[in-house]
Design a protein around this motif. Structure first.
Motif, short mmCIF file in Angstrom:
data_model
loop_
_atom_site.label_atom_id
_atom_site.label_comp_id
_atom_site.label_asym_id
_atom_site.label_seq_id
_atom_site.Cartn_x
_atom_site.Cartn_y
_atom_site.Cartn_z
N LYS A 22 2.33 -2.88 7.84
CA LYS A 22 3.25 -2.73 6.71
C LYS A 22 2.48 -2.37 5.44
CE LYS A 22 6.94 -5.16 4.21
NZ LYS A 22 7.72 -6.44 4.11
N LYS A 23 1.32 -2.98 5.25
CA LYS A 23 0.49 -2.68 4.09
C LYS A 23 0.11 -1.21 4.05
CE LYS A 23 -3.97 -3.89 1.97
NZ LYS A 23 -5.18 -4.76 2.06
N ALA A 24 -0.10 -0.62 5.24
CA ALA A 24 -0.49 0.79 5.32
C ALA A 24 0.72 1.72 5.36
CB ALA A 24 -1.35 1.01 6.55
N GLY A 25 1.93 1.16 5.24
CA GLY A 25 3.13 1.98 5.25
C GLY A 25 3.56 2.44 6.62
N ILE A 26 3.09 1.75 7.67
CA ILE A 26 3.45 2.11 9.05
C ILE A 26 4.69 1.31 9.44
CG2 ILE A 26 2.66 2.19 11.44
CD1 ILE A 26 -0.23 2.09 10.31
N ALA A 27 5.77 2.02 9.71
CA ALA A 27 7.05 1.34 9.96
C ALA A 27 7.38 1.18 11.43
CB ALA A 27 8.18 2.12 9.27
N THR A 28 6.81 2.03 12.28
CA THR A 28 7.13 1.97 13.70
C THR A 28 5.85 2.09 14.53
OG1 THR A 28 7.48 4.37 13.82
CG2 THR A 28 9.41 2.99 13.37
N GLU A 29 5.91 1.61 15.76
CA GLU A 29 4.78 1.70 16.66
C GLU A 29 4.56 3.16 17.07
OE1 GLU A 29 5.85 -0.77 19.90
OE2 GLU A 29 5.58 -2.66 18.79
N PRO A 30 3.31 3.60 17.20
CA PRO A 30 3.06 4.98 17.62
C PRO A 30 3.48 5.20 19.07
CG PRO A 30 1.02 3.73 17.60
CD PRO A 30 2.07 2.84 17.00
N THR A 31 4.08 6.34 19.33
CA THR A 31 4.48 6.69 20.69
C THR A 31 3.72 7.89 21.22
OG1 THR A 31 6.29 8.06 19.84
CG2 THR A 31 6.80 5.75 20.35
N THR A 32 2.92 8.52 20.37
CA THR A 32 2.06 9.63 20.79
C THR A 32 0.66 9.38 20.26
OG1 THR A 32 2.41 11.03 18.84
CG2 THR A 32 4.02 11.21 20.65
N TYR A 33 -0.30 10.07 20.86
CA TYR A 33 -1.68 9.91 20.39
C TYR A 33 -1.84 10.42 18.96
CZ TYR A 33 -6.76 10.04 20.21
OH TYR A 33 -8.08 9.85 19.85
N ASP A 34 -1.18 11.50 18.63
CA ASP A 34 -1.26 12.02 17.25
C ASP A 34 -0.71 11.01 16.25
OD1 ASP A 34 -2.40 14.39 18.09
OD2 ASP A 34 -0.52 15.54 18.07
N GLU A 35 0.35 10.32 16.62
CA GLU A 35 0.88 9.28 15.74
C GLU A 35 -0.10 8.13 15.59
OE1 GLU A 35 4.63 8.12 17.36
OE2 GLU A 35 5.66 9.96 16.74
N LEU A 36 -0.80 7.78 16.67
CA LEU A 36 -1.79 6.71 16.60
C LEU A 36 -2.92 7.09 15.64
CD1 LEU A 36 -3.04 4.03 17.53
CD2 LEU A 36 -3.98 5.24 19.51
N ILE A 37 -3.38 8.31 15.73
CA ILE A 37 -4.44 8.78 14.81
C ILE A 37 -3.94 8.76 13.37
CG2 ILE A 37 -5.77 10.80 14.11
CD1 ILE A 37 -6.97 9.35 16.47
N ALA A 38 -2.70 9.19 13.16
CA ALA A 38 -2.14 9.18 11.81
C ALA A 38 -2.06 7.75 11.28
CB ALA A 38 -0.75 9.82 11.82
N ASP A 39 -1.72 6.80 12.14
CA ASP A 39 -1.66 5.40 11.72
C ASP A 39 -3.05 4.86 11.40
OD1 ASP A 39 1.05 5.44 12.10
OD2 ASP A 39 1.02 4.37 14.02
N ALA A 40 -4.04 5.26 12.19
CA ALA A 40 -5.42 4.82 11.92
C ALA A 40 -5.88 5.36 10.56
CB ALA A 40 -6.34 5.29 13.03
N ASP A 41 -5.54 6.60 10.28
CA ASP A 41 -5.90 7.17 8.97
C ASP A 41 -5.19 6.44 7.84
OD1 ASP A 41 -7.67 9.14 9.88
OD2 ASP A 41 -6.05 10.57 10.25
N ALA A 42 -3.92 6.08 8.05
CA ALA A 42 -3.18 5.36 7.02
C ALA A 42 -3.80 3.99 6.76
CB ALA A 42 -1.72 5.20 7.44
N LEU A 43 -4.28 3.34 7.81
CA LEU A 43 -4.94 2.05 7.64
C LEU A 43 -6.23 2.19 6.84
CD1 LEU A 43 -4.28 0.71 11.24
CD2 LEU A 43 -3.49 -0.42 9.14
N VAL A 44 -7.01 3.23 7.15
CA VAL A 44 -8.24 3.47 6.40
C VAL A 44 -7.90 3.67 4.92
CG1 VAL A 44 -10.13 5.09 6.02
CG2 VAL A 44 -9.53 4.39 8.35
N ASP A 45 -6.88 4.47 4.65
CA ASP A 45 -6.48 4.74 3.27
C ASP A 45 -6.04 3.48 2.54
OD1 ASP A 45 -7.04 7.42 3.65
OD2 ASP A 45 -4.94 7.99 4.02
N ALA A 46 -5.52 2.51 3.31
CA ALA A 46 -5.07 1.25 2.72
C ALA A 46 -6.19 0.23 2.62
CB ALA A 46 -3.92 0.68 3.54
N GLY A 47 -7.40 0.63 3.01
CA GLY A 47 -8.55 -0.28 2.93
C GLY A 47 -8.62 -1.28 4.06
N VAL A 48 -8.00 -0.96 5.20
CA VAL A 48 -7.96 -1.85 6.35
C VAL A 48 -8.75 -1.26 7.51
CG1 VAL A 48 -6.46 -2.96 8.06
CG2 VAL A 48 -5.68 -2.72 5.69
#
Length: 427
Positions: free
Chosen positions: A168-194
């Motif tokens: 939630k801190k990284a703005g991720i609202a749903t679980e990733p269902t594709t590998y591209d979505e997982l990478i996008a979530d990982a990038d969002a976490l990095v941007d959030a300092g996580v």
């Protein structure tokens, strides 16, 4: 890997590792057959149990001893790697435990079957009707070598645990269902300092879990199966290079700092403390997170989005040493601990689901309920590399994965190096 326990207590792990060599050198050298000389003492080897698992296992043993007056079960615990080493060292020597826990798969249990450490239990399957006790999926790992080697202990699978608050801190609202979505979530976490994901590199199988899933993702189910079974060349498939490229990306961008010099126990602390958002773990982790103070309602689990529909999974079993002079007693013990009453009392301790088909999933931990759909909806299972490859090839697989992460081997060269080793080891 995996597991009967994930060794939550570091002190216990240290002591188990330190004493393994002494046990082998002193405790076994004088034995003429497996286990203790006493006809009513069963020696049982397993991996070190966590704080929640050990009391349950000890209660099982006590109940068995109470039901069989005069019988004693001598429990010996070791860390995961020390347990593997101890069994490999006694294979073919005529000594060792009467009963032991191990992981199914040709690279682990298969190695001990080939070395003569596992007794074919077909006669006991007939005596106790074990073929009717266990699920067909659980039995598949038992009958894969011909006959019946071991009895199913757990149905394990691996997926990605995640911290809902950090997502939630990284703005991720749903679980990733594709590998591209997982990478996008990982990038969002990095941007959030996580830190996106925790891994411990000193135990090679912790990183291996990700690489296995990357091979499944990049190569697809058919090619991945062919690679791990030896019917395809790691040097010829372009998807292998893509898999190692993705592994390098994860190491450079998404792993915790210092992961190569950190154990899985230490890296898991980052997840427990809320300093890492994800962890690739298995059904055993449901209890581990609670044991380490996390609220399971604040966590979620999703299957690694490989795109193949297959689930990362494996089986664990209890085996009888073929050198044991107490096979009848050992079989009686296995019948007892896998029986429906005992399994109902212990479900959720080592896995969310029991291999005994009469036992429903546990309800105490809300995470347990998330696993049943993973099993029922999966289009098959892909095994960890160390259960598919021989021991020596697994070691090379680990060496190459680490060398890719450190930059010593280019991703484009990794597959060819692994195949060269496989070809050489087959000669």
């Amino acid at each position: 890997m995996a597991l009967f326990s994930m060794e939550a207590m570091m002190l216990r792990k240290f002591l188990a590792t330190a004493t393994a060599a002494v046990v082998l050198a002193v405790g076994l050298s004088g034995c003429s057959a497996a286990g203790a000389n006493d006809d009513k003492t069963l020696v049982f080897w397993t991996v070190t149990q966590g704080d929640e698992q050990l009391p349950v296992l000890e209660d099982m043993i006590q109940r068995f001893e109470d039901a069989h007056p005069g019988v004693t079960v001598d429990l010996e615990q070791r860390s995961i790697d020390a347990h593997k080493d101890a069994l490999r060292q006694v294979a073919g020597t005529g000594v060792g435990p009467d009963v032991y826990f191990y992981w199914e798969g040709s690279g682990l249990a298969g190695e001990l079957v080939d070395a003569g450490l596992s007794a074919d239990l077909t006669s006991y399957y007939n005596k106790y009707d074990w073929d009717d006790r266990f699920t067909s999926a659980a039995l598949a790992g038992i009958t894969q070598y011909g006959g019946h080697h071991g009895v199913p202990w757990t149905r394990q699978a691996m997926a990605v645990y995640y911290n809902k608050t950090l997502f939630k801190k990284a703005g991720i609202a749903t679980e990733p269902t594709t590998y591209d979505e997982l990478i996008a979530d990982a990038d969002a976490l990095v941007d959030a300092g996580v830190t996106p994901i925790e891994v411990g590199g000193t135990v090679n199988w912790h990183i291996m879990r990700l690489l296995d899933s990357l091979v499944e993702t990049e190569c697809g189910a058919t090619t991945a199966t062919a690679l791990f079974s030896g019917s395809a060349s790691w040097a010829d498939e372009t998807c292998v290079t893509a898999s190692y490229e993705q592994l390098k990306t994860w190491g450079d961008k998404y792993f915790n700092d210092g992961y190569l010099s950190m154990s899985n126990d230490d890296s898991s602390l980052l997840f427990f403390s809320g300093d890492a958002a994800m962890a690739i773990e298995g059904t055993w982790f449901d209890g581990t997170v609670v044991e380490n103070g996390m609220d399971p309602n604040e966590l979620g689990i999703f299957r690694f989005p490989t795109g193949t529909g297959r689930l990362s999974g494996f089986g664990e079993a209890l085996y009888v040493n073929d050198a044991s002079t107490k096979k009848d007693l050992a079989a009686t013990f296995l019948d007892f601990v896998t029986s429906t009453p005992i399994q109902k009392d212990s479900v959720g301790t080592w896995a969310s689901l029991s291999a005994n088909k009469e036992v429903a999933a546990g309800t105490d931990n809300p995470l347990d309920a998330l696993w049943e759909p993973f099993f029922t909806e999966a289009d098959g299972v892909y095994n960890p590399a160390d259960q598919s490859l021989s021991g020596e090839v697994t070691t090379e697989y680990w060496r190459i994965q680490n060398a890719v992460l450190t930059g010593e081997i280019a991703p484009a060269d990794a597959g060819a190096q692994l195949q060269t080793f496989i070809d050489g080891s087959a000669k």
